[in-house]
Design an enzyme around this catalytic site. Sequence first.
Site, PDB file in Angstrom:
ATOM      1  N   THR A 214      26.441   8.134  12.091  1.00 62.83           N
ATOM      2  CA  THR A 214      27.387   6.956  12.228  1.00 62.83           C
ATOM      3  C   THR A 214      26.542   5.536  11.898  1.00 62.83           C
ATOM      4  OG1 THR A 214      26.760   6.831  14.724  1.00 62.83           O
ATOM      5  CG2 THR A 214      28.672   8.186  14.032  1.00 62.83           C
ATOM      6  N   ASN A 216      26.424   1.673  13.804  1.00 60.42           N
ATOM      7  CA  ASN A 216      26.666   1.263  15.143  1.00 60.42           C
ATOM      8  C   ASN A 216      26.626  -0.421  15.239  1.00 60.42           C
ATOM      9  OD1 ASN A 216      26.791   3.839  16.763  1.00 60.42           O
ATOM     10  ND2 ASN A 216      24.483   3.732  16.283  1.00 60.42           N
ATOM     11  N   GLU A 263      31.447   2.504  17.032  1.00 60.49           N
ATOM     12  CA  GLU A 263      30.518   3.396  16.121  1.00 60.49           C
ATOM     13  C   GLU A 263      31.319   4.225  15.250  1.00 60.49           C
ATOM     14  OE1 GLU A 263      27.696   6.752  17.892  1.00 60.49           O
ATOM     15  OE2 GLU A 263      29.346   6.942  18.838  1.00 60.49           O
TER      16      GLU A 263
END
Length: 332
Positions: A214, A216, A263
Amino acid sequence: MHSLPDVSLRYGSLQVFHSLEEYKESGVCKIPGAVTLGKFDGVHIGHQKLIRKIMDFAHANSISSIVFAIEIQDRPILSHEERAVYLESLGVDILVECPFSREFMSMRAETFAREVLSETMHASYVCVGTDFGFGCRREGTASMLADLGRQYGFQVEIAAKERLFQEDVSSSRVRKALAKGDMKLANALLGRPYPVMGIVQHGRHLGTGIGVPTVNVHPGANKILPPDGVYASCTRLPDQTIRTGITNLGIRPTVGGKTRKAETTLFDFQADLYGQTIQTDLLDYLRPEHKFSSLDELKSQIGRDRESALAILPDECDRFYGGPAFEFHGQG
């Protein structure tokens, strides 16, 4: 190409002044301008109508287009950076951010027209909405401004309110839609997807550990955000491509998160984006944030979220990003 301008360039060609005093001291204020005034906290389609009018006048008369944004204490729909980037993409020349100070609050309407619009901004043309109010206790109206314009030598156009689904477009309508997580209505009112912009931060790399990396981003501290949950999204990268994905907005309770983050899982994409500015557009709400009993359960849900997003994204991407120059990745 639909792309995210480089924030490090200080919003490209847009000049931003953080107070009227800063604008006065710059020397730019000696250039005649076409001006629109208001809060512009979301730059929704009603605001865009006013901006198009000042830009048309500015281009026709070889003067500057100026957005005069009155800074209020309410949490904004867009961060300052998001607003500046969007105004730059529209082609606005100057943004003046005017704090709603005690001095500004007590200024009489006639004084504002004379000292600010005429003597400081050298306005040739001013465009406002029908509900525009200015001066101490909003004593000035749009029609009063038109009268003052004739006195001080600038043209005033009063634009009718923009309407959508038989209701007036307003920032309060955008706020209500965001509070409900109604991204389709919020985005329709904004005329573009609701953005979350920021610098990609290092996390705990737990997503990478389960095969779902991911990116962020910490949203602006004071910015209005929709409810915590998972959203179908598109992310604009520094290389000017747009990637589809899903975005979890919240504290990430499954992994013991404490701070609110955006996220984002980008579909079919892996690259090092740390330290770079990206913009994630939230297109539709999929589900609430949930605490799962294990990372494996979370990974399975992410797979289901992906399928839900892919059923939505083609239509939303065609609406907001379609065109011959559009580079669209991650369709499945």
